[in-house]
Design a protein around this motif. Structure first.
Motif, short mmCIF file in Angstrom:
data_model
loop_
_atom_site.label_atom_id
_atom_site.label_comp_id
_atom_site.label_asym_id
_atom_site.label_seq_id
_atom_site.Cartn_x
_atom_site.Cartn_y
_atom_site.Cartn_z
N ASP A 41 28.39 -13.97 -89.21
CA ASP A 41 27.09 -14.36 -88.67
C ASP A 41 26.14 -14.78 -89.80
O ASP A 41 25.46 -15.79 -89.70
N GLU A 42 26.11 -13.99 -90.85
CA GLU A 42 25.21 -14.34 -91.96
C GLU A 42 25.67 -15.61 -92.67
O GLU A 42 24.85 -16.44 -93.07
N ALA B 20 19.90 -6.22 -88.95
CA ALA B 20 20.34 -7.38 -89.73
C ALA B 20 21.67 -7.06 -90.40
O ALA B 20 21.98 -5.89 -90.69
N PRO B 21 22.50 -8.09 -90.67
CA PRO B 21 23.76 -7.85 -91.36
C PRO B 21 23.59 -7.07 -92.67
O PRO B 21 24.46 -6.28 -93.04
N ARG B 22 22.46 -7.26 -93.32
CA ARG B 22 22.22 -6.57 -94.59
C ARG B 22 22.23 -5.05 -94.45
O ARG B 22 22.57 -4.33 -95.40
N MET C 59 22.10 -9.80 -100.21
CA MET C 59 22.21 -10.42 -98.90
C MET C 59 20.82 -10.80 -98.39
O MET C 59 19.81 -10.29 -98.87
N MET D 79 26.69 -12.57 -100.82
CA MET D 79 27.43 -12.70 -99.58
C MET D 79 28.92 -12.96 -99.84
O MET D 79 29.79 -12.45 -99.14
N VAL E 54 17.26 -12.61 -92.08
CA VAL E 54 18.06 -13.36 -91.12
C VAL E 54 18.92 -12.41 -90.30
O VAL E 54 19.68 -11.61 -90.85
N ARG E 55 18.79 -12.46 -89.00
CA ARG E 55 19.64 -11.66 -88.11
C ARG E 55 20.45 -12.64 -87.29
O ARG E 55 20.01 -13.11 -86.24
N ALA E 56 21.66 -12.96 -87.77
CA ALA E 56 22.45 -14.05 -87.20
C ALA E 56 22.76 -13.81 -85.73
O ALA E 56 22.88 -14.74 -84.96
#
Length: 372
Positions: free
Chosen positions: A107-108, A59-61, A171, A1, A175-177
Motif C-alpha cells: 500500500d505504501e 498508517a503503514p508506518r 517510512m 521503504m 500517508v495511509r494507503a
C-alpha cells in the motif's frame, strides 16, 4: 521503504531454505509438511479479513514494525519446539503477521509511486527478491561451515527484525494507503477479481520456489545442502535483476505484451528444471522462472491502482490480498500433489499457472495504447 521489502524477502527465504530442516526436525511426510504450510495460508486468510480495517485506522508506518516483530519471532522459533502442534501454531501466526505486513508495505509503495508519477513498483519488489537471494545465499555459505539450522534461523530472524525496526522512521508519516475509507478489506469483484486471480497464480510460483525448490534439489536430485539452497538463490537473483530493470521496461513495453512474455518465460523455465534431472539444469530453470515472473506482480498491482472509479489504495490492497493468498496457499497445494504422486509432478502446477497468466493478459489489462 525498500528495506522493508528486503526484510520480508529475506525472511521468506530463511524459512524456505529450511523446509528440509523443518521436515527432518519434526519427522514429517510431504502431506504433513503441506498441512503446516496450509496453516500459514489459513492464518493469512484470517488476517486479510481485517487488513483493510487495520490499515484504515493505522498508517503503514505504525503497522509494519509490530507485524514485522511477530514475523521474525515466529520464523526464528520454528525449530525450537519438537511437537507438530507448535509448528502449526507458529506457521499460523507467521501467516497472519506476514499478510498484514505485506499488504501494508505494498500500500505504501503504491502511494509513493503515485506521488512520484513514474513506475517504481518493480524496484520495490526487486528489493524483496534481493532479500530472498541474500537470505538463501547466507545459508548456502553457512551450511558447509557447520552452522546448525537452529542457530541460523534465530540469528537471521534477529538481524532482520533489527533492520525492520531501524528502517521504520524513514517510512512516510502521514500517508495511509488503505485509509481512504473505514470499510474492511473485502474480496475484489469485476476487473479487480481477475487482476487478483492472476496475481495469485503468479505468486504461486514464488511460493513454490520459497518452499519447494530447495527440497526438490535436495530430495529429488540428491544435491548437498549448500547446492540445494542455491536453487532459491538463483530464482531470487534472476527475479531481482528482472525487477530492478522492470521499471525501465514498463516505461517502454505495453503491459499486455510484458505480461504475456513473462508468463511464457516462467513456464519454459520450470519445464526445463523438471525435464532435465540435473542440478545445473534446475538452477538455470529456476533462474528463468524468476526472470519470467519478476514483473507479473508489479504490473498487476499498478493496474489495480489505475482502475477508474476505484480508489488506488483500495484497488492495490484488494489485489495484493488475493495475490498473497496464492503465495501462501500454492505451496500446500503442491505438497498434497507431491504426497500423492511426486514433487516433480506437483511443480507442474507452476507451468499451468504461468500459461494461464499469459493467456489472460489481454482480458485482465485490456488493450492499452501506451506502455505503463
Amino acid at each position: 521503504m525498500r528495506a522493508q521489502f528486503f526484510v520480508t524477502g529475506a525472511l521468506f527465504a530463511t524459512w524456505g531454505v529450511h523446509v528440509p530442516s523443518v521436515k527432518s526436525h519434526y519427522g514429517l511426510s510431504e502431506q504433513s509438511l503441506a498441512v503446516a504450510m496450509l496453516a500459514g495460508g489459513a492464518g493469512a486468510v484470517v488476517a486479510l479479513l481485517y487488513a483493510g480495517r487495520v490499515l484504515a485506522r493505522h498508517a503503514p508506518r505504525s503497522v509494519v514494525p509490530v507485524t514485522g516483530l511477530v514475523c521474525v519471532a515466529a520464523v526464528g522459533s520454528l525449530l525450537l519446539p519438537s511437537q507438530y502442534g507448535w509448528l502449526l501454531a507458529l506457521m499460523a501466526v507467521y501467516g497472519m503477521a506476514a499478510a498484514i505486513f505485506d499488504v501494508a508495505i505494498n500500500d505504501e509503495a503504491t502511494a509513493i509511486e503515485r506521488h512520484a508519477g513514474r513506475p517504481l513498483m518493480s524496484g520495490f519488489h526487486g528489493m524483496f527478491s534481493l532479500g530472498g537471494m541474500a537470505g538463501a545465499g547466507a545459508w548456502s555459505m553457512l551450511a558447509p561451515a557447520g552452522v546448525s539450522p537452529i542457530v541460523h534461523l534465530v540469528a537471521a530472524s534477529a538481524a532482520l527484525g533489527a533492520l525492520a525496526w531501524a528502517a521504520t522512521p524513514f517510512m512516510l508519516r502521514d500517508v495511509r494507503a488503505a485509509g481512504e475509507g473505514s470499510a474492511p478489506l473485502s474480496l475484489p469483484r469485476g476487473p479487480l477479481a481477475l487482476l487478483g486471480l492472476l496475481a495469485a497464480l503468479g505468486l504461486v510460483a514464488e511460493g513454490a520456489m520459497y518452499d519447494w525448490s530447495v527440497l526438490y534439489l535436495r530430495q529429488e536430485l540428491g544435491s548437498s545442502a549448500g547446492i540445494a539452497s542455491l536453487g532459491y538463490a538463483s530464482f531470487s537473483g534472476a527475479m531481482a535483476a528482472g525487477r530492478f530493470g522492470g521499471d525501465w521496461v514498463r516505461a517502454r513495453v505495453r503491459s499486455v505484451t510484458l505480461l504475456r512474455w513473462s508468463g511464457a518465460l516462467g513456464a519454459v523455465g520450470m519445464a526445463l528444471a523438471l525435464a532435465v534431472p540435473h542440478p545445473a539444469a534446475a538452477l538455470v530453470g529456476f533462474a528463468l522462472v524468476g526472470l519470467g515472473f519478476s514483473n507479473i506482480v508489479p504490473v498487476l498491482f499498478s493496474a489495480a491502482g489505475r482502475l477508474p472509479g476505484i480508489a488506488p489504495a483500495h484497488g492495490i490492497a484488494a489485489v495484493s490480498s488475493v495475490g498473497y493468498f496464492g503465495l501462501m496457499a500454492g505451496p500446500p497445494l503442491i505438497g498434497f500433489i507431491a504426497q500423492a504422486r511426486s514433487l516433480a509432478v506437483g511443480l507442474l502446477v507452476v507451468i499451468v499457472f504461468a500459461v494461464v497468466v499469459s493467456a489472460f493478459a489481454r482480458k485482465a489489462l485490456g488493450t492499452p495504447d501506451a506502455p505503463v
